[in-house]
Design an enzyme around this catalytic site. Structure first.
Site, PDB file in Angstrom:
ATOM      1  N   SER A 283      56.118  35.390  83.634  1.00 27.64           N
ATOM      2  CA  SER A 283      55.131  34.328  83.771  1.00 27.64           C
ATOM      3  C   SER A 283      54.859  33.964  85.228  1.00 27.64           C
ATOM      4  CB  SER A 283      55.588  33.111  82.953  1.00 27.64           C
ATOM      5  OG  SER A 283      54.483  32.348  82.552  1.00 27.64           O
TER       6      SER A 283
ATOM      7  N   LYS B 254      54.297  38.529  80.602  1.00 26.56           N
ATOM      8  CA  LYS B 254      53.840  37.280  79.981  1.00 26.56           C
ATOM      9  C   LYS B 254      52.575  36.852  80.710  1.00 26.56           C
ATOM     10  CE  LYS B 254      54.149  33.255  77.748  1.00 26.56           C
ATOM     11  NZ  LYS B 254      53.138  32.465  78.436  1.00 26.56           N
TER      12      LYS B 254
ATOM     13  N   GLN C 255      49.831  28.510  78.012  1.00 26.43           N
ATOM     14  CA  GLN C 255      49.857  27.494  76.963  1.00 26.43           C
ATOM     15  C   GLN C 255      49.392  26.144  77.509  1.00 26.43           C
ATOM     16  OE1 GLN C 255      52.587  29.818  77.121  1.00 26.43           O
ATOM     17  NE2 GLN C 255      51.309  30.796  75.577  1.00 26.43           N
TER      18      GLN C 255
END
Length: 391
Positions: A305, A330, A334
């Site tokens: 991420s 990733k 979100q």
């Protein structure tokens, strides 16, 4: 750093294993919030279709299940189940308590004693793995490898580690008594610790030789940027002319923090951008200033991420080389939506792209130089290769 944001969004932060978050207040795309929660829209059909069956299932539980059922748990389970039905492991529902813990974790700050603990899964023994320098635990004389026996005279033997940690946390200025067994001295010791604000160290730095500086980033929390800036400044004063950034085993962190950190070391340009389901695009753009020295980034399969944003930007800017193994992959974002009752939901809403336009979700960042770490924990082959590359 210049940030181009869509209407309705503010720079958010990433928390938890392998997850990127954008916080939103008020109205999100197609989602309406009120002081009491979410109101209905014409597209809400799942709950209406399930309402009759839910009543039947509740009737079965209360009439046939052996034990009494906690109604609150049952209701929270319904909410969690709704998000589980999406089939996305990153989209979840948080209870009020879970959301509160989430927010505390993202800040990188809490009130407590300032020590990391670990638990032996076979024996249940909880030991101190690290004491933060200058933290309350350090001032009280706590040491690594101390085994926690009691907290405020209550035995913690056999308790879950998260419950023991919660017992040691508390309001600033309050005292907690921790009884530890110190193997090196073969005796029990009572430590009276005054709780205070603890800023979890997420950046560690040192000079590897006269020219090469080393900065390890374990997470990208809200406080990481400040620690990163301080580390850069200190290493420059010590004569750093080349630098190794280590994001191995870093699961992610704050989206805005990683962009601010990249802004410190990269020249002007797009650092990362995101797209939602409607094609709306949001760019994070750096100012025209850079570290202007040779760089290497160490990554591995657990770098995810925000770590991949960090490595991907440096790679695409051709500012440094990536050494290690393929990263986790990733590449989605979100959105955290707080609800009126104190609970919250997290929903996958965007994909992110590296400056060159790559979405690495399910693929990861490919290192410029692939190096497996090997099984010898005493020999850091990847770090040795980074040093060799910078000589």
């Amino acid at each position: 750093m210049k940030k181009k944001n869509r209407s309705g969004f503010v720079p958010g932060f990433l928390i938890g294993m392998l997850s990127m978050f954008i916080m939103v207040a008020g109205i999100g795309a197609g989602i309406y919030l009120s002081d009491t929660g979410i109101t209905s829209s014409k597209n809400d059909v799942a709950v209406s279709k399930a309402e009759k069956k839910l009543k039947s299932l509740e009737h079965v539980i209360h009439n046939y299940y052996l034990e009494d059922v906690n109604q609150d748990y049952l209701v929270e389970g319904l909410y969690k189940g709704l998000f589980a039905g999406i089939g996305d492991p990153y989209s979840v529902y948080y209870t009020k308590e879970e959301y509160k813990e989430l927010m505390q974790a993202t800040s990188g700050k809490y009130y407590g004693i300032g020590a990391l603990v670990s638990q032996d899964m076979k024996t249940g023994l909880i030991t101190i793995s690290k004491v933060f320098q200058g933290a309350p635990a350090d001032k009280a004389g706590m040491k690594a490898e101390d085994a926690i026996h009691k907290v405020d005279d209550e035995s913690v033997d056999g308790k879950e580690v998260d419950k023991v940690v919660a017992m040691m946390k508390g309001e600033k200025g309050t005292q907690v008594k921790v009884t530890v067994y110190r193997p090196s001295e073969k005796k029990y010791i009572d430590l009276k610790i005054i709780r205070d604000e603890v800023k979890v160290p997420t950046v560690e730095s040192k000079m590897l030789n006269k020219e090469i500086g080393y900065i390890q980033i374990t997470e990208f929390d809200e406080i990481t940027g400040e620690q990163f800036t301080k580390a850069l400044s200190q290493l420059k004063k010590k004569g750093m002319k080349k630098v190794i950034f280590d994001v191995r085993n870093n699961p992610g962190g704050s989206y805005s923090t990683v962009c601010d950190m990249l802004d410190e070391i990269l020249p002007a340009g797009t650092l990362v951008y995101t797209k939602d389901k409607y094609g709306n695009e949001e760019k994070q753009v750096s100012e025209p200033n850079s570290l202007n020295m040779p760089m290497v980034v160490l990554q591995n399969e657990n770098s995810a991420s925000a770590s991949e944003i960090f490595a991907g930007a440096i790679q695409d800017f051709k500012a440094g080389k990536i050494i290690g193994t393929q990263s986790f992959g990733k590449g989605i974002v979100q959105q955290i939506i707080p609800l009126g009752d104190g609970s919250a939901v997290k929903l996958t809403v965007e994909k992110y792209y590296t400056p060159s336009g790559k979405n690495i979700h399910g693929k990861g960042i490919t290192p410029d130089i692939k190096v497996q770490q090997g099984e010898d924990e005493k020999k850091d082959i990847q770090l040795e290769k980074a040093i060799e590359e910078l000589k």
